[in-house]
Design a protein around this motif. Structure first.
Motif, PDB file in Angstrom:
ATOM      1  N   LEU A 386      19.553  -8.887  60.139  1.00 35.85           N
ATOM      2  CA  LEU A 386      20.143  -9.070  61.380  1.00 35.85           C
ATOM      3  C   LEU A 386      20.671  -8.502  62.925  1.00 35.85           C
ATOM      4  O   LEU A 386      20.363 -10.258  63.576  1.00 35.85           O
ATOM      5  N   VAL A 387      19.405  -8.085  63.220  1.00 38.06           N
ATOM      6  CA  VAL A 387      19.129  -8.352  64.033  1.00 38.06           C
ATOM      7  C   VAL A 387      18.070  -9.253  64.725  1.00 38.06           C
ATOM      8  O   VAL A 387      17.505  -9.446  66.102  1.00 38.06           O
ATOM      9  N   ARG A 388      17.804  -9.321  63.778  1.00 41.88           N
ATOM     10  CA  ARG A 388      16.858 -10.171  63.869  1.00 41.88           C
ATOM     11  C   ARG A 388      16.875 -11.903  64.482  1.00 41.88           C
ATOM     12  O   ARG A 388      16.858 -12.393  65.264  1.00 41.88           O
ATOM     13  N   LEU A 389      18.546 -11.666  63.949  1.00 45.32           N
ATOM     14  CA  LEU A 389      19.017 -12.892  64.228  1.00 45.32           C
ATOM     15  C   LEU A 389      19.646 -13.023  64.823  1.00 45.32           C
ATOM     16  O   LEU A 389      20.088 -13.870  65.303  1.00 45.32           O
ATOM     17  N   SER A 390      20.137 -12.010  65.644  1.00 40.53           N
ATOM     18  CA  SER A 390      21.125 -11.586  66.971  1.00 40.53           C
ATOM     19  C   SER A 390      20.249 -12.361  67.992  1.00 40.53           C
ATOM     20  O   SER A 390      20.319 -12.779  69.174  1.00 40.53           O
ATOM     21  N   LEU A 391      18.930 -12.306  67.882  1.00 41.32           N
ATOM     22  CA  LEU A 391      18.294 -12.809  69.042  1.00 41.32           C
ATOM     23  C   LEU A 391      17.998 -14.843  69.627  1.00 41.32           C
ATOM     24  O   LEU A 391      17.689 -14.967  70.523  1.00 41.32           O
ATOM     25  N   VAL A 392      18.600 -15.029  68.290  1.00 45.71           N
ATOM     26  CA  VAL A 392      19.134 -16.242  68.469  1.00 45.71           C
ATOM     27  C   VAL A 392      20.785 -16.497  68.625  1.00 45.71           C
ATOM     28  O   VAL A 392      21.421 -17.549  69.129  1.00 45.71           O
ATOM     29  N   SER A 393      21.439 -16.084  68.804  1.00 47.59           N
ATOM     30  CA  SER A 393      22.973 -16.033  67.928  1.00 47.59           C
ATOM     31  C   SER A 393      23.296 -16.754  69.682  1.00 47.59           C
ATOM     32  O   SER A 393      24.236 -17.686  69.673  1.00 47.59           O
ATOM     33  N   TYR A 394      23.326 -15.942  70.923  1.00 50.77           N
ATOM     34  CA  TYR A 394      23.858 -16.768  72.220  1.00 50.77           C
ATOM     35  C   TYR A 394      23.248 -18.072  72.372  1.00 50.77           C
ATOM     36  O   TYR A 394      24.135 -18.819  72.800  1.00 50.77           O
ATOM     37  N   GLU A 395      21.986 -18.071  72.609  1.00 52.47           N
ATOM     38  CA  GLU A 395      20.859 -19.444  72.423  1.00 52.47           C
ATOM     39  C   GLU A 395      22.202 -20.240  72.036  1.00 52.47           C
ATOM     40  O   GLU A 395      22.056 -21.572  72.096  1.00 52.47           O
ATOM     41  N   GLY A 396      22.360 -20.025  70.097  1.00 54.07           N
ATOM     42  CA  GLY A 396      22.315 -20.872  68.860  1.00 54.07           C
ATOM     43  C   GLY A 396      24.829 -20.927  69.371  1.00 54.07           C
ATOM     44  O   GLY A 396      24.668 -22.400  69.955  1.00 54.07           O
ATOM     45  N   MET A 397      25.083 -20.560  69.952  1.00 52.37           N
ATOM     46  CA  MET A 397      25.956 -20.537  70.101  1.00 52.37           C
ATOM     47  C   MET A 397      26.664 -21.561  71.910  1.00 52.37           C
ATOM     48  O   MET A 397      27.464 -22.342  71.666  1.00 52.37           O
ATOM     49  N   GLY A 442       8.427 -20.925  81.244  1.00 49.41           N
ATOM     50  CA  GLY A 442       9.302 -20.021  81.819  1.00 49.41           C
ATOM     51  C   GLY A 442      10.762 -20.291  81.945  1.00 49.41           C
ATOM     52  O   GLY A 442      11.283 -19.488  82.473  1.00 49.41           O
ATOM     53  N   VAL A 443      11.731 -21.117  81.127  1.00 47.35           N
ATOM     54  CA  VAL A 443      12.760 -21.201  81.190  1.00 47.35           C
ATOM     55  C   VAL A 443      12.847 -20.703  79.998  1.00 47.35           C
ATOM     56  O   VAL A 443      12.591 -20.746  78.605  1.00 47.35           O
ATOM     57  N   ASN A 444      14.403 -20.375  80.177  1.00 49.13           N
ATOM     58  CA  ASN A 444      14.897 -19.886  78.304  1.00 49.13           C
ATOM     59  C   ASN A 444      15.151 -21.510  77.657  1.00 49.13           C
ATOM     60  O   ASN A 444      15.647 -22.318  77.744  1.00 49.13           O
ATOM     61  N   ALA A 445      14.949 -20.164  76.439  1.00 50.87           N
ATOM     62  CA  ALA A 445      14.697 -21.394  74.807  1.00 50.87           C
ATOM     63  C   ALA A 445      16.294 -22.277  74.793  1.00 50.87           C
ATOM     64  O   ALA A 445      16.316 -23.655  74.409  1.00 50.87           O
ATOM     65  N   GLY A 446      17.786 -21.408  74.876  1.00 51.78           N
ATOM     66  CA  GLY A 446      17.798 -22.079  74.857  1.00 51.78           C
ATOM     67  C   GLY A 446      18.802 -23.475  75.924  1.00 51.78           C
ATOM     68  O   GLY A 446      19.345 -23.978  75.390  1.00 51.78           O
ATOM     69  N   MET A 447      18.326 -23.385  77.146  1.00 52.25           N
ATOM     70  CA  MET A 447      19.104 -24.125  78.079  1.00 52.25           C
ATOM     71  C   MET A 447      17.915 -25.660  77.823  1.00 52.25           C
ATOM     72  O   MET A 447      18.535 -26.475  77.426  1.00 52.25           O
TER      73      MET A 447
END
Length: 500
Positions: A386-397, A442-447
């Protein structure tokens, strides 16, 4: 912990011993005033990261950690508009969460259930992080309490009052937490610089002279293979992305929907940034720890603040700081568990034959809270999953922003467009993060993923297959902003039936 459970359970006094429908349990009967909304939303945003991660980032990298203050403050400002918008929409249609809103806006109950699944996947890592945080702060008990027991106690205490008291219990416990957090961090902000350095002037003199790279972007460790990617573009894009995300985050929306009226949310949006001043304390103390406990590396950097506490304070004072940090794990975890239960009880399980509405729906939501036990089990048996999944949690949401916010103000966004955009955004952010390409250029992947998400959603809505006409009027489908002091008080907006 005993006092926490008692306070959480006492929250239902005068409410029929925990009676009432799903709205009473999940959004506090939509009756919380400015003070309770303030402590609840401040408590939900002030997690164990604030004691551990913020100090750890300050210790390891320095300036990049300031993005937390930036995005939360910008998010609160954006919430001045978004909060009343979502509150009014939910109140008019009898809704209790983002999955409800999605299902009602697009007229597709299955879409609400799909969003519930996606949001649960992204929320479970946060529950595990709070459980793990409880174990980490327990190291200050001088070895008397094993972290494994702390994991279990955190989960048991939180489940105990959430199942009975719901959002109201979380708000009451937040009061205790905020008193302790403000008191302990306020004390440490004064005590640590005086005790170790003789004052702030001397501390900053040493930082400027000996650790200048900690005070500017991209922070310590810049260079090939280091933190060079955490520069200005990353800082700006992360601030914008997280500010957009925090206003539609399921736990934030739970706070919005618990408000008595829209004006309480506006007042709250003006007050909440003041709470962010406290975030500077662990960040600064993390950098102060560079001179007191040098040589921390890896996960041990998260102990930077507590290393100072244990080194300089007597055991009873360490205990007070521990309680404040422990409640900083428990309160956010309570709201995460509540939101997961509400999403499944309202949008997921009702699609299963035999699950109806009313009290059965509330009981289903309370039962589903135990799904958070998955996070507890994973903490013991496979903590890195789950820690690995947390890397994408906020950007996924973040990829839910077009479907929810754009969909509530623009009727031209079709179901196919919203779903296509969401799929493209989630797929791209997962690909970028799990292949080590975050940030990208250089840009956040989620953006970057959110930009693709929005482009796909607009293109499919305009050029894709046309859906059957939705005969509902605009006031039934779209959100509106209740004007301050006009039509935003309790009872001034009629509550009508939910979806269907």
């Amino acid at each position: 912990m005993v006092a926490t459970v008692a306070l959480g359970l006492l929250a239902v006094r005068g409410r029929g011993g925990g009676g009432g429908g799903l709205a009473e349990w999940s959004v506090g009967g939509r009756s919380l005033g400015t003070v309770f909304i303030w402590v609840l939303m401040a408590g939900e945003g002030y997690t164990s990261f604030s004691y551990l991660g913020a100090a750890g980032w300050g210790y390891s990298y320095g300036a990049p950690v300031m993005y937390v203050v930036a995005y939360m403050t910008c998010g609160y400002a954006l919430g001045y508009v978004v909060g009343p918008l979502l509150w009014d929409y939910a109140r008019r249609h009898g809704l209790v969460g983002i999955t409800d809103m999605v299902a009602h806006r697009y007229g597709r109950p299955w879409l609400g259930a799909a969003v519930a699944v996606l949001a649960t996947v992204f929320l479970l890592p946060y529950i595990q992080l709070q459980i793990t945080g409880m174990g980490v702060v327990t190291t200050v008990t001088y070895g008397a309490v094993p972290p494994g027991w702390a994991y279990f106690v955190a989960f048991a205490v939180t489940t105990g009052f959430v199942v009975v008291s719901g959002l109201r219990g979380s708000a009451w416990v937040s009061v205790l937490k905020d008193v302790l957090v403000i008191g302990t961090l306020g004390f440490l902000a004064v005590y640590v610089p005086l005790h170790y350095f003789g004052g702030y002037g001397e501390l900053f003199d040493r930082l400027v002279a000996e650790r200048p790279q900690w005070l500017t972007l991209p922070g310590h460790g810049a260079g090939p293979g280091g933190r060079g990617e955490l520069g200005t573009a990353w800082f700006a894009s992360t601030t914008v992305l997280n500010a957009l995300t925090v206003v539609i985050f399921p736990t934030t929306v739970a706070g919005y929907l618990g408000a008595r009226d829209a004006d309480a949310l506006r007042r709250n949006a003006m007050l909440l940034p003041a709470y962010n001043v406290l975030l500077f304390v662990p960040m600064l103390l993390g950098m102060a720890a560079l001179f007191v406990v040098p040589g921390l590396a890896g996960a041990d950097t998260n102990l930077a603040l507590f290393a100072l506490v244990v080194d300089s304070l007597p055991a009873w004072a360490v205990g007070l700081v521990w309680v404040a940090a422990a409640l900083s794990s428990i309160v956010p975890m309570a709201v995460f568990m509540l939101v997961i239960g509400t999403m499944w009880g309202r949008s997921g399980l009702p699609l299963v034959p035999g699950w109806g509405a009313g009290e059965r729906q509330k009981r289903a939501s309370q039962t589903v809270v135990v799904i958070a036990g998955v996070a507890l089990v994973m903490t013991y048996v496979a903590p890195n999953t789950l820690v690995r999944l947390s890397l994408v949690s906020y950007e996924g949401m973040a990829q839910l922003v077009p479907m929810l916010l754009l969909g509530l103000v623009w009727r031209g966004l079709t179901t196919a467009g919203a779903v296509s955009g969401l799929a493209a955004g989630v797929g791209l952010v997962c690909a970028l993060v799990f292949t080590g390409n975050d940030p990208v250029w250089g840009v956040n992947a989620g953006m970057a993923a959110l930009a693709v998400n929005l482009a796909v959603a607009l293109a499919v809505s305009r050029l894709g297959p046309q859906e059957a006409a939705d005969e509902r009027p605009d006031e039934e489908v779209l959100a509106r902003d209740p004007l301050p002091g006009a039509g935003s008080g309790p009872g001034s907006v009629p509550v009508v039936g939910g979806p269907g």
